[in-house]
Design a protein around this motif. Structure first.
Motif: not given
Length: 372
Positions: A199-204, A206-207, A211-219, A240-244
């Protein structure tokens, strides 16, 4: 004359074959390149930083830089093998995120049954050839074989000290999914990874992984490139939003106002992993000085700082332990909770954080900072 022409032709062919060998990866093409060209970060044929950024300062002397690199001071490397800790990575506690640093910018995070690995470099060197930029004695103690199954592999950019062409193929059977910046997948596919794994992400962008894990590419303020060209893949930091819990994965970055912007948008962070090392007066925009690392941590509004990008490789000319010593001096002026584990020493958020000055002789305890 014919002999000279033949010799030059052979040398040219050898150089061509070398620069196109597997360690250099592959350039983006096809749909991947088309997506790159649609990115707001891609201008004038390459990815650009948000703020104007010269890789080298304008008045830098290439001759002086070459002289410095071939005549490094004795304290550029440790005087003796560094202490490390051998940890069973398959038996880590994970009720709260547990982190194991492997030196430089490689680390593992375990949380509620999910294993995350960041920028693994276990080959023992950071170049397309094994005799250059070797790891400090005692530090290359973990290998791909030591890694547990990897649910999430995060790759911040394609430089050799973050994207290891030896380690990544060995990890392939263990990796479920890879998250990285635009274009980096071309390297991975050459080394055996499938498009479905990447999975390739551009800045800003998110993937949502679960339900409890979200990853956002940032500059980040850096650059990319493994061969003769720069900027054909994207360098990133990640939220990285990781289980709270919320973690910041800094990758490589010079200091700029983006840390403040990210902090305002996503902060506070429970933990930030920020580069602290391999800086130099001739490239002040692409790597932070230790005092800037402390400022970036404050900008992000993080509760805890793990300094990385030091302790394993000498990619600059400063003393090997200068980064951590300067950072410690700075945080006495602007207090900030700091964690300084040995290579392989785990710590868990919410527990007692390692703060022993293991890089000094003799080792002297500093303090422990409970999570607040």
């Amino acid at each position: 004359m014919l002999t000279i022409v033949i010799i030059l032709a052979v040398l040219a062919l050898a150089a061509f074959l070398f620069i196109n060998s597997a360690p250099f990866g592959s350039n983006p093409s096809g749909d991947r390149l088309a997506r790159i060209k649609r990115s707001p970060q891609y201008r004038a044929g390459s990815f650009q930083n948000i703020e104007p950024t010269d890789v080298m300062r304008k008045d830098a002397s290439m001759l002086d830089m070459a002289r410095d690199f071939f005549d490094k001071p004795a304290d550029n490397v440790p005087p003796r093998p560094l202490p490390t800790v051998r940890t069973d990575l398959n038996a880590l506690p994970d009720s709260t995120p547990t982190v194991v640093w492997f030196g430089h910018s490689s680390y593992l995070i375990k949380s509620n049954g999910t294993t995350i690995l960041v920028d693994p470099v276990f080959s023992g060197y950071t170049a397309p050839v094994s005799f250059f930029s070797k790891a400090f004695p005692g530090t290359n103690v973990y290998s791909a074989d030591d890694m547990p199954p990897i649910d999430i592999l995060i790759l911040t950019h394609d430089h050799y000290d973050h994207l290891d062409a030896v380690t990544l193929p060995k990890l392939l059977p263990k990796v479920k999914k890879v998250y990285t910046g635009l274009g980096v997948g071309a390297h991975l596919e050459r080394w055996g990874y499938t498009p479905e794994q990447i999975e390739e992400l551009d800045w800003w962008e998110s993937n949502t992984i679960s339900d409890s894990i979200r990853l956002t590419a940032t500059p980040a303020r850096h650059f990319s490139g493994r061969g003769l060209t720069r900027g054909n893949t994207l360098w990133s930091s990640f939220v990285l939003d990781l289980n709270g819990y919320r973690l910041f994965i800094g990758g490589d970055s010079g200091y700029d106002r983006q840390f403040k912007i990210i902090g305002e948008k996503f902060g506070p962070f429970d933990l930030a992993m920020l580069e602290c090392g391999q800086y130099g007066k001739d490239w002040p925009n692409i790597h932070m000085f230790p005092e800037q690392t402390a400022q970036a941590a404050h900008d992000l509004n993080t509760k805890l700082l793990l300094p990385v990008h030091w302790g394993k490789f000498a990619l600059s000319i400063h003393a090997w332990d200068e980064p951590i010593n300067r950072l410690e001096a700075q945080i006495t002026k602007t207090p900030l909770p700091l964690v300084t584990p040995q290579i392989g020493e785990p710590f868990s958020l919410g527990g007692t954080y390692p703060r022993r000055a293991w890089w000094r002789q003799p080792n002297q305890p500093i303090s422990s900072h409970p999570h607040q």
